[in-house]
Design a protein around this motif. Structure first.
Motif, PDB file in Angstrom:
ATOM      1  N   ALA B 134       0.804  -1.394  -0.054  1.00 35.63           N
ATOM      2  CA  ALA B 134      -0.032   0.100   0.006  1.00 35.63           C
ATOM      3  C   ALA B 134       0.768   1.283   0.019  1.00 35.63           C
ATOM      4  O   ALA B 134       0.416   2.042  -0.956  1.00 35.63           O
ATOM      5  N   HIS B 135       1.940   1.242   0.706  1.00 28.97           N
ATOM      6  CA  HIS B 135       2.770   2.296   0.716  1.00 28.97           C
ATOM      7  C   HIS B 135       3.682   2.447  -0.600  1.00 28.97           C
ATOM      8  O   HIS B 135       3.751   3.522  -1.206  1.00 28.97           O
ATOM      9  N   ASP B 136       3.700   1.466  -1.319  1.00 28.06           N
ATOM     10  CA  ASP B 136       4.088   1.610  -2.666  1.00 28.06           C
ATOM     11  C   ASP B 136       3.289   1.982  -3.509  1.00 28.06           C
ATOM     12  O   ASP B 136       3.817   3.178  -4.258  1.00 28.06           O
ATOM     13  N   ALA B 137       2.115   1.951  -3.334  1.00 21.37           N
ATOM     14  CA  ALA B 137       1.091   2.197  -3.947  1.00 21.37           C
ATOM     15  C   ALA B 137       0.989   3.839  -3.879  1.00 21.37           C
ATOM     16  O   ALA B 137       0.859   4.819  -4.768  1.00 21.37           O
ATOM     17  N   GLN B 138       1.365   4.375  -2.649  1.00 19.85           N
ATOM     18  CA  GLN B 138       0.990   5.607  -2.396  1.00 19.85           C
ATOM     19  C   GLN B 138       2.188   6.616  -2.971  1.00 19.85           C
ATOM     20  O   GLN B 138       2.154   7.686  -3.553  1.00 19.85           O
ATOM     21  N   VAL B 140       3.704   5.755  -5.779  1.00 18.21           N
ATOM     22  CA  VAL B 140       3.238   5.887  -7.246  1.00 18.21           C
ATOM     23  C   VAL B 140       2.401   6.897  -7.419  1.00 18.21           C
ATOM     24  O   VAL B 140       2.367   7.591  -8.336  1.00 18.21           O
ATOM     25  N   LEU B 141       1.384   7.013  -6.562  1.00 19.95           N
ATOM     26  CA  LEU B 141       0.507   8.035  -6.479  1.00 19.95           C
ATOM     27  C   LEU B 141       0.992   9.632  -6.508  1.00 19.95           C
ATOM     28  O   LEU B 141       0.402  10.410  -7.111  1.00 19.95           O
ATOM     29  N   LEU B 187      -0.758   4.459 -14.362  1.00 21.11           N
ATOM     30  CA  LEU B 187       0.016   4.091 -13.134  1.00 21.11           C
ATOM     31  C   LEU B 187       0.793   2.501 -13.244  1.00 21.11           C
ATOM     32  O   LEU B 187       1.808   2.270 -12.759  1.00 21.11           O
ATOM     33  N   ALA B 191       4.635   2.154 -12.100  1.00 21.46           N
ATOM     34  CA  ALA B 191       4.721   1.359 -11.095  1.00 21.46           C
ATOM     35  C   ALA B 191       5.868   0.257 -11.489  1.00 21.46           C
ATOM     36  O   ALA B 191       6.692   0.061 -10.580  1.00 21.46           O
ATOM     37  N   LEU B 195       9.210   0.377  -9.166  1.00 22.91           N
ATOM     38  CA  LEU B 195       9.348  -0.501  -8.189  1.00 22.91           C
ATOM     39  C   LEU B 195      10.164  -1.893  -8.805  1.00 22.91           C
ATOM     40  O   LEU B 195      10.437  -2.733  -7.947  1.00 22.91           O
TER      41      LEU B 195
END
Lengths: 83, 197
Positions: B134-138, B140-141, B187, B191, B195
């Motif tokens: 989830a932190h990775d997703a943030q 990317v955001l 994304l 991503a 990542l």
């Protein structure tokens, strides 16, 4: 499941205590309310002042042209002054 | 009902409270009740969008200040909670934009970017792999613009449906579906690059 679906897994921290939060809202709200009230008062007072200045100006012009003050106004008080 | 025969605020719907708050002053019972009722939901939105607890608290307070001045504007076309979320999102976007501008002025070489290090950076909050993801997703955001980021967070982190989102963002649900689908594609590419996939 893609990356975005995992955003919901991030835990939201607890809400700040009600008293400090409400006090913060008041601290921000009160000065702005004061400014709004002062502006509203100033706008209202400006209208009133312009109206009365215009009445006085009209009376001065009337006196210059006719040699007498206007007889009466809606607000009263000038009838006795007419000479 | 209270002693005077008026309904108690906890028995009133959000919309009834909003109508009463529109007639009252800042210390009226209805506005205070609305603040109590929506404090947590506004806090969630602000924290998701602002990234730090300090900024989120500042933003949440700002939301209620704005809500007070705009309390007469609720027209009842949507649910009050949806309208309030819209106010909260607009307030956070305004604050984030001004924060970015300020940072750009203060340190032009950093470009005003705020990285993950200070956004949702709570080491204790990532005990599992899922949360790391989830932190990775943030992270990317942060590549998105402010409005797209807010849209994605409200859709995926807060699970609002497209009709609610359309009301909050002032557009149609069809347009939002399309927009989110494009953001997802973009994304996915970014991503992968960020990542190392």
């Amino acid at each position: 499941m893609d990356l975005l679906d995992q955003l919901a897994d991030v835990a939201v921290p607890p809400v700040p205590a009600q008293r400090t939060f409400t006090a913060g809202v008041r601290r921000k709200l009160n000065p702005r309310l004061l400014i709004v009230h002062v502006i509203e008062f100033a706008l209202g007072a400006t209208g009133w002042a312009v109206m009365h200045m215009a009445a006085a100006l009209f009376a001065a012009v009337h006196y210059t042209v006719t040699g007498s003050w206007p007889k009466a106004t809606r607000h009263g008080g000038t009838r006795g002054d007419a000479r | 009902m209270d002693a005077s025969g008026a309904p108690r605020t906890d028995e009133m719907s959000d919309e009834e409270l909003a109508a009463q708050a529109a007639r009252e002053g800042s210390d009226g019972v209805a506005f205070t009740a609305l603040m109590d009722r929506f404090r947590e939901r506004v806090w969630r939105v602000c924290w998701r969008l602002m990234g730090t607890e300090h900024d989120a608290e500042d933003a949440a307070q700002e939301v209620f200040v704005r809500l007070f001045f705009e309390r007469g504007k609720f027209a009842g076309r949507s649910r009050y909670s949806t309208w309030l979320h819209g106010v909260a999102i607009r307030t956070c976007l305004t604050l984030r934009r001004s924060r970015t501008r300020r940072r750009r002025r203060e340190s032009p070489e950093s470009g005003g970017e705020c990285g993950l290090a200070e956004t949702h950076a709570d080491p204790q909050a990532s005990p599992s792999q899922a949360v790391d993801a989830a932190h990775d997703a943030q992270k990317v955001l942060e590549q998105l613009d402010e409005e797209e980021r807010a849209l994605v967070l409200m859709r995926f982190a807060e699970n609002h449906d497209y009709d609610e989102l359309a009301e909050m963002f002032g557009t149609t649900s069809g347009a939002l579906r399309m927009r989110i689908s494009r953001i997802r594609e973009r994304l996915a590419t970014k991503a992968g690059r960020m990542l190392g996939d």
